[in-house]
Design an enzyme around this catalytic site. Structure first.
Site, PDB file in Angstrom:
ATOM      1  N   HIS A   1      -9.185  14.385   0.539  1.00  0.00           N
ATOM      2  CA  HIS A   1      -8.574  15.390  -0.325  1.00  0.00           C
ATOM      3  C   HIS A   1      -8.949  16.777   0.199  1.00  0.00           C
ATOM      4  O   HIS A   1     -10.135  17.076   0.387  1.00  0.00           O
ATOM      5  CB  HIS A   1      -9.122  15.293  -1.760  1.00  0.00           C
ATOM      6  CG  HIS A   1      -8.771  14.039  -2.493  1.00  0.00           C
ATOM      7  ND1 HIS A   1      -7.782  13.998  -3.460  1.00  0.00           N
ATOM      8  CD2 HIS A   1      -9.272  12.783  -2.425  1.00  0.00           C
ATOM      9  CE1 HIS A   1      -7.712  12.761  -3.957  1.00  0.00           C
ATOM     10  NE2 HIS A   1      -8.610  12.015  -3.354  1.00  0.00           N
TER      11      HIS A   1
ATOM     12  N   ASN B   1     -13.185   9.951  -1.712  1.00  0.00           N
ATOM     13  CA  ASN B   1     -13.690   9.026  -2.715  1.00  0.00           C
ATOM     14  C   ASN B   1     -13.791   7.651  -2.056  1.00  0.00           C
ATOM     15  O   ASN B   1     -12.937   7.281  -1.241  1.00  0.00           O
ATOM     16  CB  ASN B   1     -12.750   8.968  -3.920  1.00  0.00           C
ATOM     17  CG  ASN B   1     -12.739  10.270  -4.696  1.00  0.00           C
ATOM     18  OD1 ASN B   1     -13.761  10.936  -4.813  1.00  0.00           O
ATOM     19  ND2 ASN B   1     -11.582  10.647  -5.229  1.00  0.00           N
TER      20      ASN B   1
ATOM     21  N   HIS C   1      -3.889   1.382   8.349  1.00  0.00           N
ATOM     22  CA  HIS C   1      -4.504   1.039   7.069  1.00  0.00           C
ATOM     23  C   HIS C   1      -5.983   0.724   7.239  1.00  0.00           C
ATOM     24  O   HIS C   1      -6.352  -0.237   7.907  1.00  0.00           O
ATOM     25  CB  HIS C   1      -3.800  -0.151   6.416  1.00  0.00           C
ATOM     26  CG  HIS C   1      -4.340  -0.474   5.062  1.00  0.00           C
ATOM     27  ND1 HIS C   1      -3.888   0.133   3.909  1.00  0.00           N
ATOM     28  CD2 HIS C   1      -5.338  -1.292   4.672  1.00  0.00           C
ATOM     29  CE1 HIS C   1      -4.562  -0.317   2.878  1.00  0.00           C
ATOM     30  NE2 HIS C   1      -5.467  -1.181   3.311  1.00  0.00           N
TER      31      HIS C   1
ATOM     32  N   CYS D   1       0.856  -1.191   0.000  1.00  0.00           N
ATOM     33  CA  CYS D   1       0.000   0.000   0.000  1.00  0.00           C
ATOM     34  C   CYS D   1       0.891   1.239   0.000  1.00  0.00           C
ATOM     35  O   CYS D   1       1.687   1.439   0.917  1.00  0.00           O
ATOM     36  CB  CYS D   1      -0.909   0.003   1.232  1.00  0.00           C
ATOM     37  SG  CYS D   1      -1.783   1.566   1.462  1.00  0.00           S
TER      38      CYS D   1
ATOM     39  N   HIS E   1      -8.305   8.371   2.452  1.00  0.00           N
ATOM     40  CA  HIS E   1      -7.631   9.678   2.433  1.00  0.00           C
ATOM     41  C   HIS E   1      -8.648  10.756   2.107  1.00  0.00           C
ATOM     42  O   HIS E   1      -9.530  10.571   1.269  1.00  0.00           O
ATOM     43  CB  HIS E   1      -6.487   9.694   1.414  1.00  0.00           C
ATOM     44  CG  HIS E   1      -6.873   9.188   0.067  1.00  0.00           C
ATOM     45  ND1 HIS E   1      -6.974   7.844  -0.236  1.00  0.00           N
ATOM     46  CD2 HIS E   1      -7.199   9.849  -1.079  1.00  0.00           C
ATOM     47  CE1 HIS E   1      -7.342   7.696  -1.486  1.00  0.00           C
ATOM     48  NE2 HIS E   1      -7.496   8.903  -2.031  1.00  0.00           N
TER      49      HIS E   1
ATOM     50  N   CYS F   1       0.540   3.447   3.121  1.00  0.00           N
ATOM     51  CA  CYS F   1       1.213   2.866   4.291  1.00  0.00           C
ATOM     52  C   CYS F   1       2.725   3.084   4.172  1.00  0.00           C
ATOM     53  O   CYS F   1       3.384   3.431   5.156  1.00  0.00           O
ATOM     54  CB  CYS F   1       0.907   1.371   4.407  1.00  0.00           C
ATOM     55  SG  CYS F   1      -0.709   0.992   5.109  1.00  0.00           S
TER      56      CYS F   1
HETATM   57  P1  5GP Z   1      -8.223   8.732  -5.022  1.00  0.00           P
HETATM   58  O1  5GP Z   1      -8.612   8.763  -6.472  1.00  0.00           O
HETATM   59  O2  5GP Z   1      -7.854   7.343  -4.566  1.00  0.00           O
HETATM   60  O3  5GP Z   1      -9.224   9.383  -4.129  1.00  0.00           O
HETATM   61  O4  5GP Z   1      -6.958   9.652  -4.909  1.00  0.00           O
HETATM   62  C1  5GP Z   1      -5.645   9.175  -4.867  1.00  0.00           C
HETATM   63  C2  5GP Z   1      -4.729  10.375  -4.935  1.00  0.00           C
HETATM   64  O5  5GP Z   1      -3.459   9.973  -4.506  1.00  0.00           O
HETATM   65  C3  5GP Z   1      -4.590  10.964  -6.335  1.00  0.00           C
HETATM   66  O6  5GP Z   1      -4.974  12.341  -6.295  1.00  0.00           O
HETATM   67  C4  5GP Z   1      -3.114  10.770  -6.650  1.00  0.00           C
HETATM   68  O7  5GP Z   1      -2.577  11.843  -7.388  1.00  0.00           O
HETATM   69  C5  5GP Z   1      -2.491  10.627  -5.282  1.00  0.00           C
HETATM   70  N1  5GP Z   1      -1.299   9.781  -5.239  1.00  0.00           N
HETATM   71  C6  5GP Z   1      -1.187   8.539  -5.784  1.00  0.00           C
HETATM   72  N2  5GP Z   1       0.039   8.026  -5.539  1.00  0.00           N
HETATM   73  C7  5GP Z   1       0.712   8.988  -4.833  1.00  0.00           C
HETATM   74  C8  5GP Z   1       2.033   9.039  -4.296  1.00  0.00           C
HETATM   75  O8  5GP Z   1       2.843   8.116  -4.419  1.00  0.00           O
HETATM   76  N3  5GP Z   1       2.371  10.168  -3.620  1.00  0.00           N
HETATM   77  C9  5GP Z   1       1.502  11.223  -3.462  1.00  0.00           C
HETATM   78  N4  5GP Z   1       1.956  12.278  -2.769  1.00  0.00           N
HETATM   79  N5  5GP Z   1       0.250  11.193  -3.961  1.00  0.00           N
HETATM   80  C10 5GP Z   1      -0.133  10.090  -4.635  1.00  0.00           C
HETATM   81 ZN    ZN Z   2      -2.372   1.469   3.614  1.00  0.00          ZN
END
Ligand code: 5GP
Ligand code: ZN
Length: 112
Positions: free
Chosen positions: A101, A86, A45, A3, A99, A6
Site C-alpha cells: 500500500h 499487511n 501470484h 485471485c 501488495h 491476478c
Molecule cells: P489488504 O487488507 O489485503 O492489505 O488490502 C487489500 C486492499 O485491496 C484493500 O485496501 C481494498 O480496498 C483493495 N481492493 C480489494 N479488492 C479490490 C479491487 O477489486 N480493485 C481494487 N482496485 N482494489 C481492491
Molecule cells: Zn494472485
C-alpha cells in the site's frame, strides 16, 4: 485459482492502472484510505510476505522502489507517505496476493 489481483494483472478485471511492466503492476485502491492510495504488486501470484524466498529479494526491492517513484509522481515525496505490507490474518491482510500500500496526501494517524 480465484485471485482478484491476478485477474487485474491479466486485465480480466478492470482497475485504474498507474504503472505496469513485465514484473509489476500498480493501480488505485478501490476504497482509498487517503487522497493517494495505490497498490503496488508483483504480477506473479505470491500469497503473502511470509511465503517469499531469498530469491524474491530483488522483486520486493523493485516494488518498494516503484512505490518511491509513484510517490514522487503523485507529489507526496516531500510531504511524506506510508508504505504497508499487511501479512496474514492478524496482520490485517484481506487479499491473498502480496501488495504494497502506498498511502498519502494527508496527515496519517499513528499505527498500532
Ligand atoms: P489488504 O487488507 O489485503 O492489505 O488490502 C487489500 C486492499 O485491496 C484493500 O485496501 C481494498 O480496498 C483493495 N481492493 C480489494 N479488492 C479490490 C479491487 O477489486 N480493485 C481494487 N482496485 N482494489 C481492491
Ligand atoms: Zn494472485
Amino acid at each position: 485459482m480465484d485471485c482478484i489481483f491476478c485477474s487485474i494483472s491479466k486485465k480480466e478485471v478492470s482497475a485504474d492502472v498507474v504503472f505496469e511492466n513485465d514484473e509489476i503492476i500498480a493501480f488505485k485502491d478501490i476504497a482509498p484510505q487517503a487522497p493517494v492510495h495505490i497498490l503496488v504488486l508483483p504480477k506473479k501470484h505470491i500469497a503473502k510476505i511470509s511465503d517469499l524466498s531469498d530469491d524474491d529479494a530483488m522483486l520486493i526491492g523493485n516494488i518498494v522502489n516503484r512505490a518511491r517513484i509513484l510517490a514522487k509522481k503523485q507529489g507526496i515525496s516531500d510531504s511524506g507517505f506510508r508504505l504497508v505490507f499487511n501479512c496474514g490474518d492478524e496482520g490485517g491482510q484481506v487479499v491473498d496476493h502480496i501488495h504494497l500500500h502506498l498511502i498519502g496526501g494527508k496527515k496519517l494517524g499513528e499505527i498500532g
